[in-house]
Enzyme design. Structure first.
Site, PDB file in Angstrom:
ATOM      1  N   ASP A 172       0.832  -1.148  -0.032  1.00  0.00           N
ATOM      2  CA  ASP A 172      -0.138  -0.104   0.057  1.00  0.00           C
ATOM      3  C   ASP A 172       0.956   1.293  -0.049  1.00  0.00           C
ATOM      4  O   ASP A 172       2.132   1.059   0.270  1.00  0.00           O
ATOM      5  CB  ASP A 172      -0.785  -0.054   1.150  1.00  0.00           C
ATOM      6  CG  ASP A 172      -1.927   1.487   1.429  1.00  0.00           C
ATOM      7  OD1 ASP A 172      -2.368   1.702   0.476  1.00  0.00           O
ATOM      8  OD2 ASP A 172      -1.999   1.808   2.539  1.00  0.00           O
ATOM      9  N   LYS A 173       0.323   2.343  -0.206  1.00  0.00           N
ATOM     10  CA  LYS A 173       1.227   3.885  -0.359  1.00  0.00           C
ATOM     11  C   LYS A 173       1.101   4.499   0.881  1.00  0.00           C
ATOM     12  O   LYS A 173       1.805   4.470   1.609  1.00  0.00           O
ATOM     13  CB  LYS A 173       0.720   4.330  -1.572  1.00  0.00           C
ATOM     14  CG  LYS A 173       1.759   5.831  -1.599  1.00  0.00           C
ATOM     15  CD  LYS A 173       1.106   6.588  -2.521  1.00  0.00           C
ATOM     16  CE  LYS A 173       0.126   7.358  -2.273  1.00  0.00           C
ATOM     17  NZ  LYS A 173       0.203   8.346  -0.985  1.00  0.00           N
TER      18      LYS A 173
ATOM     19  N   PHE B 182     -19.159   8.725   4.556  1.00  0.00           N
ATOM     20  CA  PHE B 182     -18.223   8.325   3.122  1.00  0.00           C
ATOM     21  C   PHE B 182     -18.070   6.710   3.542  1.00  0.00           C
ATOM     22  O   PHE B 182     -18.130   6.156   4.504  1.00  0.00           O
ATOM     23  CB  PHE B 182     -16.736   8.981   3.668  1.00  0.00           C
ATOM     24  CG  PHE B 182     -15.748   8.550   2.887  1.00  0.00           C
ATOM     25  CD1 PHE B 182     -15.386   8.916   1.546  1.00  0.00           C
ATOM     26  CD2 PHE B 182     -15.026   7.409   3.315  1.00  0.00           C
ATOM     27  CE1 PHE B 182     -14.541   8.475   0.726  1.00  0.00           C
ATOM     28  CE2 PHE B 182     -13.810   6.874   2.468  1.00  0.00           C
ATOM     29  CZ  PHE B 182     -13.626   7.395   1.123  1.00  0.00           C
TER      30      PHE B 182
ATOM     31  N   ARG C 126      -2.228  14.576  -1.888  1.00  0.00           N
ATOM     32  CA  ARG C 126      -3.520  13.864  -1.888  1.00  0.00           C
ATOM     33  C   ARG C 126      -4.658  14.982  -2.065  1.00  0.00           C
ATOM     34  O   ARG C 126      -4.710  16.135  -1.284  1.00  0.00           O
ATOM     35  CB  ARG C 126      -3.674  13.292  -0.368  1.00  0.00           C
ATOM     36  CG  ARG C 126      -2.971  12.087  -0.289  1.00  0.00           C
ATOM     37  CD  ARG C 126      -2.585  11.719   1.125  1.00  0.00           C
ATOM     38  NE  ARG C 126      -4.283  11.148   1.749  1.00  0.00           N
ATOM     39  CZ  ARG C 126      -4.630  10.043   1.297  1.00  0.00           C
ATOM     40  NH1 ARG C 126      -3.594   8.959   0.851  1.00  0.00           N
ATOM     41  NH2 ARG C 126      -5.658   9.576   1.731  1.00  0.00           N
TER      42      ARG C 126
ATOM     43  N   GLY D  52      -4.722   3.750  -3.825  1.00  0.00           N
ATOM     44  CA  GLY D  52      -6.253   4.337  -4.213  1.00  0.00           C
ATOM     45  C   GLY D  52      -6.022   5.827  -4.890  1.00  0.00           C
ATOM     46  O   GLY D  52      -6.998   6.440  -5.341  1.00  0.00           O
TER      47      GLY D  52
ATOM     48  N   ARG E  33      -5.617   3.886  -8.112  1.00  0.00           N
ATOM     49  CA  ARG E  33      -7.178   4.165  -8.159  1.00  0.00           C
ATOM     50  C   ARG E  33      -7.750   2.631  -7.929  1.00  0.00           C
ATOM     51  O   ARG E  33      -8.743   2.279  -8.693  1.00  0.00           O
ATOM     52  CB  ARG E  33      -7.646   4.764  -9.554  1.00  0.00           C
ATOM     53  CG  ARG E  33      -7.254   6.016  -9.634  1.00  0.00           C
ATOM     54  CD  ARG E  33      -8.058   7.220  -8.800  1.00  0.00           C
ATOM     55  NE  ARG E  33      -8.058   8.374  -9.235  1.00  0.00           N
ATOM     56  CZ  ARG E  33      -8.412   9.551  -8.298  1.00  0.00           C
ATOM     57  NH1 ARG E  33      -8.674   9.209  -7.028  1.00  0.00           N
ATOM     58  NH2 ARG E  33      -8.299  10.605  -8.892  1.00  0.00           N
TER      59      ARG E  33
ATOM     60  N   ASP F 164      -6.404  -2.861   3.556  1.00  0.00           N
ATOM     61  CA  ASP F 164      -5.295  -3.811   3.007  1.00  0.00           C
ATOM     62  C   ASP F 164      -5.437  -5.182   3.619  1.00  0.00           C
ATOM     63  O   ASP F 164      -4.361  -6.026   3.373  1.00  0.00           O
ATOM     64  CB  ASP F 164      -3.954  -3.265   3.456  1.00  0.00           C
ATOM     65  CG  ASP F 164      -3.854  -1.735   3.086  1.00  0.00           C
ATOM     66  OD1 ASP F 164      -3.917  -1.639   1.880  1.00  0.00           O
ATOM     67  OD2 ASP F 164      -3.170  -0.776   3.861  1.00  0.00           O
TER      68      ASP F 164
END
Length: 1260
Positions: free
Chosen positions: A422-423, A579, A636, A717, A827, A857
């Site tokens: 993951d980032k 969200f 971001r 993402g 994404r 994750d």
């Protein structure tokens, strides 16, 4: 789940206990009897009405066994292991007349292994039982007869009304009715469910706010209609029917078992789910265990040994059937009575069958019973003592050490070829800072991001930051632009847009304020660092959010009407559209004090742009350019928009929203559909840009791992531009790489999207992805065949990846990806992360590792061979699902290149050595079978055979599994290419196994025939020839000495533990045989009486003990020399390069004590923990000369240099290092001298007491 404390609701008799919901078992759920399909009905405060439904009780049990099932179930679990089942079969056969060995010699070792395992299981289950009892007997206050009565948790029933006090834990899943807070809210901590320590707000329905005191709540007779028990922690649908009014229930009214109450005096709730039907207990499902690749190959090796055993037994059985013949009259096959079936010449087929089973018991040691126990012990110590206590993987900032959550996969860490990362929070710090923004088409913020600096360094460009020297700084806010600060935004050309922008930041969120209502002292509890950074930005811009209730947000606005004026504004929150990963946006409908209705919305640019009103194309175009600019800077981004609502429009929509919220079926889906009705025709305000800096050491770590042959994929993402620039900044992608980019952000695709034809869009996208994959694959093949062979990189976004993962294109995507050194997927959804991981794991059959820090994750972590969780800012969900947990990405270097590589080397040596020593020992018995007419006569005494694996060769192999080290930690990281040997599985190939098998056969022949041949003319001191047991004892002594010395020859590092284990094993054999042969034993063992004393009184014993091991190991010695000189492994080359260097590298062992100590006390404590002078070889990566100042510098503790340290270090540097092989010679000489004195002792005893040894009359 994590352990958590249950608390008595209050009073003087309050007691606390600990509850741990086991994650290693499957919860057995009882059958629920619903009153209506799909939901249950609960009558509050009415036990008689609820009794008809027969709801489950609140008592929980996390034990695996009970008194009646422990023995049968425990034995069943043990015999599910093939090795235990095999030895059970051998034990059964040894109890039959066909067995040549005593049953106890097989039954006793198996019984000991089973006893140890069952005692361990019983102890663990007893601890779980005690824990369950403590929890079930914890007290809580329950409403009975208009008063609160303390009642044990286990006696709670569905529908009961209970009171939970501050810092108490909820004993069941509760419907929140009322609290002591005037606005009907309470604050809870869910750390035991998801690891998140930030507080969550829960709010009761306004209808039930008054039910606080027992007199009032005793009148409450509500009816709850809700969903059936399920394991979804974050969803809850139901209705509360009070006074013939149906009120919708949501997760905001549900208090889950395991959570604790904070910042609230007490709450009142109704029990909805109890015991094993609570959500936390339904989540305690068994996680599928992972097995390492080497362990699976070990199973194949065991099967190969089974095949060898079967072949040996078949050969012996056939030979027995052929050998049995009446012509050998002197063997007396015919007796005066009946003839034994196993030696009946008239029925050779039966003879062969019975001999087959005889030989199975005789050759059973070929499969060692101690192999699995030894390997598990080694792995456990490697995990708990080495990985968990490594100071190089200890993060002092967060006080977080590394954690091996399983010991099954240690060696898998040394074979990883693909890393999926993951980032956010993994490569970056997940410490968000508001950095730039775009409002009304104007960019604000003059800072230069970390990624921009990296890009400038790569391209050689110069970047100047216009940072103000005296700008105020706050955690989460790193914005530099005076045009928006201190009310200066009023002078901008777009002040109204600025005002809406700031209000959107201050209102559209779910943040909770804590502490004093002042900008300097307030603290924000947010679900994510992004949301906290946005609220902090609003505060710094003059829109200070300081208080909230379930229906109101209070904002202190500055400079709105005129410069310097501050006013507190209360905004009524009518609806919150939350969200989630599907919506990718959050909206709030609020009412201004003047009655104005506004919808504020923030979310990803893709979803916001789809919902903008027509017109103002210039602003959309300019803002998109700004978004791309921010993305290229590694920031971001979020888009902000709003919409004014008319009262009639809102009322019509709200009716639909209330209906959807009251639905018991598909509530989430219906709420999303209703949200689409109002989240449209939005007006774009602007966009935010938040910086998330790279973690320390990430570029160096990725570069090192790439040199080690590991390919790294980043699955994020974020936008493509952000992902690419992050990849450049962390050295995943370089300018020298050829990049293949497959993106859905093209003009053709945008044109089709604007037309809204989804069918045409899907067809076009699939064809585009197919053509792009084909083109990239062809180009990749051309590059790979060219002379330059540049490294390749693939970048693909989520929309294209969705079509690329189609079964028809999956193979093409896999082939292209495997040819690339780096892959970036942007994404992507959590499901796509798991799909990509599984694609490489199953499609390419490569060892994979996934690393992440968040709940999104988890699926990726569980899909890989090895899952690593980052204990960061997003809770502990990833850690709880992982196999290993670390605090920083850079620790992967230590975890893989040091611990992983060492573990792989060590386990390979342990397994192959076990295979060698047992095969060699069994083959000596096999060669003896040819001398006995395949009769099944045993060569060794029963106890010799049984204790060979358990005592005489057990400890040294464990020591090599713990302490062997080819190169130290520093060299492992200096030469990361050494790791490629693990990727190639160089040390556990079938070729390696075959080599060990060859030497086992050769040595068994030498040991057997040399001993037998040399004993033909040997005699004892009484002048008698040696018998069977004399020769077999001599052979067994040679075997024990040979296999132990062979272990020393395969060691890269010989430590004092090697000397102790090898010397102790040989000494254990002589101690045992001196005692064992010194007593008169039953008939089966009587022939061994006094044998060792007879042997050691002869020159033959010492000559054979010196000659036979040397002859047996001579070919091994030649092979090792030839292999090292002409066909060296990579690590052997590194050893030669640094052979004259003193190994002064060490890994500190972590001891976390009390953190409340002064720096001086901490330094003194650290100095006290430093080791004194130790052996230069310790077997760890901790080897060092042992000087205080040197150790202190390695541990990061300042200690002044001392004169004698310098002198000692200089003297040690000049002292030549003796060759390691000399140690074996010295060792052997000491043993020989010991034997000489023993011989003198035996001769003395014989001369004094005139002992005439009684030898066996058996001969062969």
């Amino acid at each position: 789940m994590a352990g958590w404390r249950g608390s008595r609701g209050g009073g003087d008799g309050g007691a606390q206990s600990v509850e741990r919901v086991s994650s290693s078992r499957t919860v057995r759920l009882g059958k629920v009897q619903p009153q209506a399909p799909g939901h249950r009905t609960v009558f509050c405060n009415d036990r008689d009405a609820n009794a008809l439904a027969k709801f489950k009780g609140n008592s929980v049990s996390t034990t695996k066994y009970d008194v009646f099932t422990f023995l049968p179930k425990g034995l069943f679990e043990q015999f599910r292991r093939v090795a235990n089942l095999y030895f059970l079969m051998i034990s059964i056969i040894s109890c039959t007349p066909v067995s040549p060995v005593s049953p106890i010699t097989n039954v006793l070792p198996l019984s000991m292994v089973l006893l140890v395992s069952l005692v361990k299981e019983a102890w663990e289950d007893w601890k779980r039982f005690q824990n369950d009892m403590a929890i079930n007997n914890s007290s809580i206050e329950v409403l009975q007869d208009q008063k609160w009565v303390f009642t044990p948790w286990k006696k709670l029933q569905v529908g009961d009304i209970i009171k939970v006090k501050q810092d108490g834990f909820f004993p069941a899943d509760l419907l929140f009715l009322a609290s002591t807070n005037a606005d009907g809210v309470c604050y809870i901590e869910t750390a035991n469910l998801d690891g998140e320590t930030n507080l969550k707000i829960r709010k009761a329905l306004e209808k039930t706010w008054d039910y606080v005191n027992p007199e009032k709540i005793s009148e409450f007779k509500g009816e709850i209609q809700c969903e059936q028990p399920n394991n979804s922690l974050y969803t809850y649908t139901g209705n509360l029917i009070v006074d013939k009014q149906s009120l919708p229930l949501s997760p905001n009214q549900l208090l889950l078992r395991g959570c604790s109450l904070r910042n609230t005096e007490y709450i009142v709730g109704a029990v909805v789910f109890t015991g094993h039907e609570t959500k936390v207990m339904m989540n305690s499902m068994k996680i599928p265990s992972k097995r390492s690749t080497l362990e699976k190959k070990l199973d194949k090796l065991i099967l190969a040994l089974f095949s060898v055993l079967f072949s040996m037994c078949v050969l012996g059985a056939i030979g027995s059937g052929i050998f049995i013949n009446p012509k050998y009259y002197y063997l007396r096959f015919e007796n005066t009575g009946r003839t034994e079936k196993q030696f009946n010449p008239d029925n050779r087929f039966v003879v062969a069958i019975l001999t087959f089973f005889t030989l199975i018991t005789l050759y059973s040691p070929i499969i060692p019973i101690s192999l699995y126990v030894s390997v598990e012990m080694i792995k456990f110590i490697q995990s708990t003592q080495f990985i968990n206590n490594d100071l190089h993987m200890y993060h002092a900032e967060s006080n977080t050490p590394a954690s091996a959550r399983t010991s099954n996969l240690n060696e898998e860490l040394g074979q990883v070829e693909y890393i999926f990362s993951d980032k956010t929070g993994t490569l970056t710090r997940n410490l968000m800072e508001f950095f730039k923004c775009s409002i009304g088409g104007e960019v604000y913020g003059t800072g230069v991001s970390e990624i921009e600096i990296k890009i400038a360094q790569r391209t050689g460009a110069k970047v100047e930051s216009q940072k103000q020297p005296h700008a105020a700084r706050e955690k989460g806010f790193n914005f530099d632009d005076g045009r928006l600060m201190q009310g200066a935004w009023r002078n901008e050309p777009n002040p109204e847009s600025c005002k809406e922008f700031f209000r959107c930041l201050a209102i559209c969120h779910t943040v909770l304020p804590e502490g004093e209502e002042s900008p300097e002292k307030i603290r924000y509890q947010a679900a994510s660092p992004d949301e906290s950074a946005l609220v902090i930005a609003a505060k710094n811009f003059g829109f200070f959010f300081y208080k909230r209730s379930p229906t109101t947000i209070y904002v202190r606005e500055s400079h709105v009407e005129k410069m310097g004026k501050v006013q507190d504004i209360a905004y009524e929150i009518l609806n919150v559209l939350e969200f989630n990963s599907t919506r990718k946006r959050q909206s709030v409908v609020c009412r201004y004090p003047d009655g104005r209705l506004v919808l504020y919305c923030k979310g990803a640019d893709t979803v916001i742009y789809e919902r903008l009103a027509d017109g103002d194309g210039d602003l959309r175009r300019i803002s998109r350019e700004h978004l791309e600019q921010f993305g290229a800077s590694g920031l971001r981004t979020l888009c902000l928009a709003y919409r004014n609502l008319s009262p009639d429009e809102y009322e019509n929509w709200n009716e639909k929203y209330v209906q959807a919220k009251s639905s018991l079926r598909d509530r989430e889906k219906k709420l999303d559909e209703v949200a689409e009705l109002i989240e449209k025709n939005l007006i774009l305000i602007g966009c935010t840009a938040i910086e998330d800096k790279l973690q320390e050491g990430v570029p160096q770590c990725i570069e090192t791992l790439s040199r080690a042959g590991i390919k790294i994929w980043v699955l994020t993402g974020d936008k493509m531009e952000t992902a690419i620039n992050i990849a450049y900044a962390c050295k995943l992608i370089s300018n020298s790489m050829k990049q293949f980019i497959i993106s859905s952000e093209t003009d053709d695709i945008r044109e089709i999207e604007e037309r809204g034809d989804q069918v045409e869009l899907a067809r076009f996208m699939k064809e585009l992805v197919k053509n792009e994959l084909k083109r990239c694959n062809e180009e990749a093949q051309q590059y790979l065949l060219s002379e330059s062979r540049p490294k390749l990189a693939l970048v693909i976004d989520g929309k294209c990846l969705m079509y690329a993962l189609d079964p028809s294109l999956r193979v093409v995507l896999l082939n292209l990806s495997l040819n690339c050194s780096a892959v970036v997927c942007c994404r992507v959804s959590p499901l796509q992360k798991a799909q990509v991981t599984s694609l490489v794991k199953k499609g390419a059959n490569r060892i994979t590792l996934s690393i992440g820090d968040g709940a999104n994750d988890v699926s990726m972590i569980q899909a890989a061979h090895v899952g690593v969780g980052i204990s960061g800012q997003e809770g502990m969900q990833a850690v709880m699902a992982s196999d290993f947990a670390i605090a920083q990405f850079r620790f992967l270097t230590e975890l893989l290149l040091v611990h992983g590589r060492w573990s792989y080397h060590r386990i390979c040596k342990v397994v192959t050595y076990f295979f060698y020593k047992n095969l060699m020992f069994t083959l000596t018995q096999f060669w003896f079978t040819f001398e006995t007419g395949f009769s099944g006569q045993r060569f060794y005494d029963d106890w010799f055979q049984s204790l060979y694996n358990v005592i005489f060769t057990a400890l040294p192999v464990i020591i090599i599994g713990l302490f062997d080290k080819d190169v130290n930690a520093t060299l492992s990281k200096k030469y990361p290419e050494l790791y490629k040997e693990g990727i190639r599985n160089a040390f556990f190939k079938w070729r390696v196994v075959a080599t060990w098998a060859f030497f086992a056969v050769y040595q068994s022949l030498v040991l057997y025939y040399f001993v037998v041949a040399s004993s033909n003319r040997a005699m004892n001191s009484a002048g008698k020839m040696f018998g069977l047991w004399d020769v077999s004892t001599m052979a067994f002594t040679s075997v024990v000495v040979t296999v132990n010395i062979r272990l020393l020859m395969m060691c890269n590092t010989i430590t004092r533990w090697h000397h102790i284990s090898v010397g102790g094993s040989i000494l254990a054999w002589f101690t045992f045989v001196f005692i064992y042969s010194g007593f008169v034993l039953p008939k089966e063992q009587e022939n061994i009486y006094f044998v060792i004393y007879v042997l050691m009184s002869t020159f033959y014993f010492y000559f054979t003990l010196l000659l036979v091991p040397v002859a047996a190991l001579f070919v091994d010695f030649i092979y090792l020399g030839v292999q090292r000189w002409f066909f060296p492994y990579d690590y052997q080359i590194v050893q030669e390069i640094h052979r004259h260097e003193v190994d002064n590298n060490r890994i500190g062992l972590l001891e976390i004590g009390n953190n409340d100590v002064s720096p001086d006390d901490a330094r003194r404590y650290a100095i006290m923990q430093l080791p004194g002078q130790k052996s230069k070889h310790t077997g760890f990566a901790f080897d060092s000369p042992g000087y205080e100042s040197f150790f202190a510098s390695q541990a990061g503790v300042y200690v002044p240099q001392k004169a004698w340290d310098v002198a000692r270090r200089a003297s040690m540097r000049n002292r030549p290092k003796p060759p390691r092989k000399n140690e074996i010679i010295i060792y052997y000489t000491i043993l020989y001298i010991l034997f000489f004195f023993l011989n003198t002792y035996v001769a003395f005893v014989e001369s004094m007491y005139h002992i005439i040894p009684q030898c066996s009359n058996d001969s062969y």
